[in-house]
Scaffold this active site. Sequence first.
Site, short mmCIF file in Angstrom:
data_model
loop_
_atom_site.label_atom_id
_atom_site.label_comp_id
_atom_site.label_asym_id
_atom_site.label_seq_id
_atom_site.Cartn_x
_atom_site.Cartn_y
_atom_site.Cartn_z
N ARG A 239 0.85 -1.18 0.00
CA ARG A 239 0.00 0.00 0.00
C ARG A 239 0.89 1.24 0.00
NH1 ARG A 239 -3.47 -2.91 -1.58
NH2 ARG A 239 -5.48 -3.37 -0.62
N GLU A 268 -3.57 7.35 -4.98
CA GLU A 268 -3.65 6.69 -6.29
C GLU A 268 -4.81 7.30 -7.06
OE1 GLU A 268 -3.82 2.45 -5.78
OE2 GLU A 268 -1.84 2.38 -4.87
N HIS A 287 -0.91 -0.05 -9.83
CA HIS A 287 -1.56 -1.01 -8.90
C HIS A 287 -2.14 -2.20 -9.68
CE1 HIS A 287 -3.50 -1.20 -4.65
NE2 HIS A 287 -3.23 -2.42 -5.11
C1 DGY Z 1 -5.50 -6.26 -2.96
O1 DGY Z 1 -6.22 -7.22 -3.29
O2 DGY Z 1 -5.45 -5.82 -1.80
C2 DGY Z 1 -4.67 -5.64 -4.05
O3 DGY Z 1 -4.03 -4.51 -3.64
C3 DGY Z 1 -5.47 -5.39 -5.30
O4 DGY Z 1 -5.80 -6.59 -5.86
#
Ligand code: DGY
Length: 332
Positions: A239, A268, A287
């Site tokens: 993250r 983002e 992402h």
């Molecule tokens: C998640 O699943 O947490 C990813 O960041 C996106 O698929």
Amino acid sequence: MPKPKVFVTRVIPEAGLAKVREACDATVWSEPLPPPADVLRREVAGCEGLLSLLTERIDAELLDAAPRLRVVSNYAVGFNNIDVSAATARGIAVGNTPGVLTDATADMAFALLIAAARRIVESQHYAASGRWKTWEPLGHIGQDLVGRTLGVLGMGRIGMALARRCHGGWGMRVLYHDPRANPDAERELAARRVELDTLLAESDFVSVHTDLNDTTRGMFGAAAFRKMKPTAVFVNTSRGPLVVERDLAEALRQGWIFAAGLDVTDPEPPSPDNPLLSLANCIVAPHIASATVTSRNQMAEIAADNLIAGVRGEPLRAWVNPEVADRRTGSD
Ligand code: DGY
């Protein structure tokens, strides 16, 4: 009997959407951008189920606007976009999609690691711009991988999958930092659990696989980058807010570290003038770590199953707050 009313905040793969439509009276937000907060509030007001993405903020205020809500099913393994305690306090089940994006995310972390270490994106721009005139004995020199040290922040499923690739394929030594020991990683990969400072100082590649929470937010700032090797590569597929981006940009500019590969930013998308987007030694992807056919289909199926079980008052397939079971209300 009428089908339960649910709101789905984006078009997800048909593998899950078909199930949702079959079992529920579903409204699906079909725009490419997330529903604005006021629209989301209005849409969930009469719903028993919500299938959300990591782009939606699910807080107490939103939950209070949806008195009939029984489940929030997140189409992601991460759930930092949801106030889970607020959901639990209101008897609302929360689901996520663990397990099915482990390999895809570990592959992405490794792709960023090798691309940043070997300057692949920068080299592609060089070739495409017409600056490639001859084979250069001193040009485009990157970092070696074989026999180097990988430092994993958070030795859960994804961290372990990356460590397996690096240890098995490239003979890397594996260090990890995690509040919990991972005996499988220690046995199978000879991984050593160390203090964060040791990991930063000794690793050639530092890859982040930890949750975003109040303890981890901003953990990669100037102090952390200064402890890393000038040849080190930093990778984040977890993250964005784990990193202080201003400090990372400085670390890359000043050569405190060699390069970075990021699949996540804060916010983002990043603003177009974010320096990380224009530094030659930084790769930024939008992402996409879970973006493979299999992962996204399986995520959709689990998210659908969680949603359907939740509106029926049944146990979720992947349940973030199983302790809510005692507080759930409804006729089932
Ligand atoms: C998640 O699943 O947490 C990813 O960041 C996106 O698929």
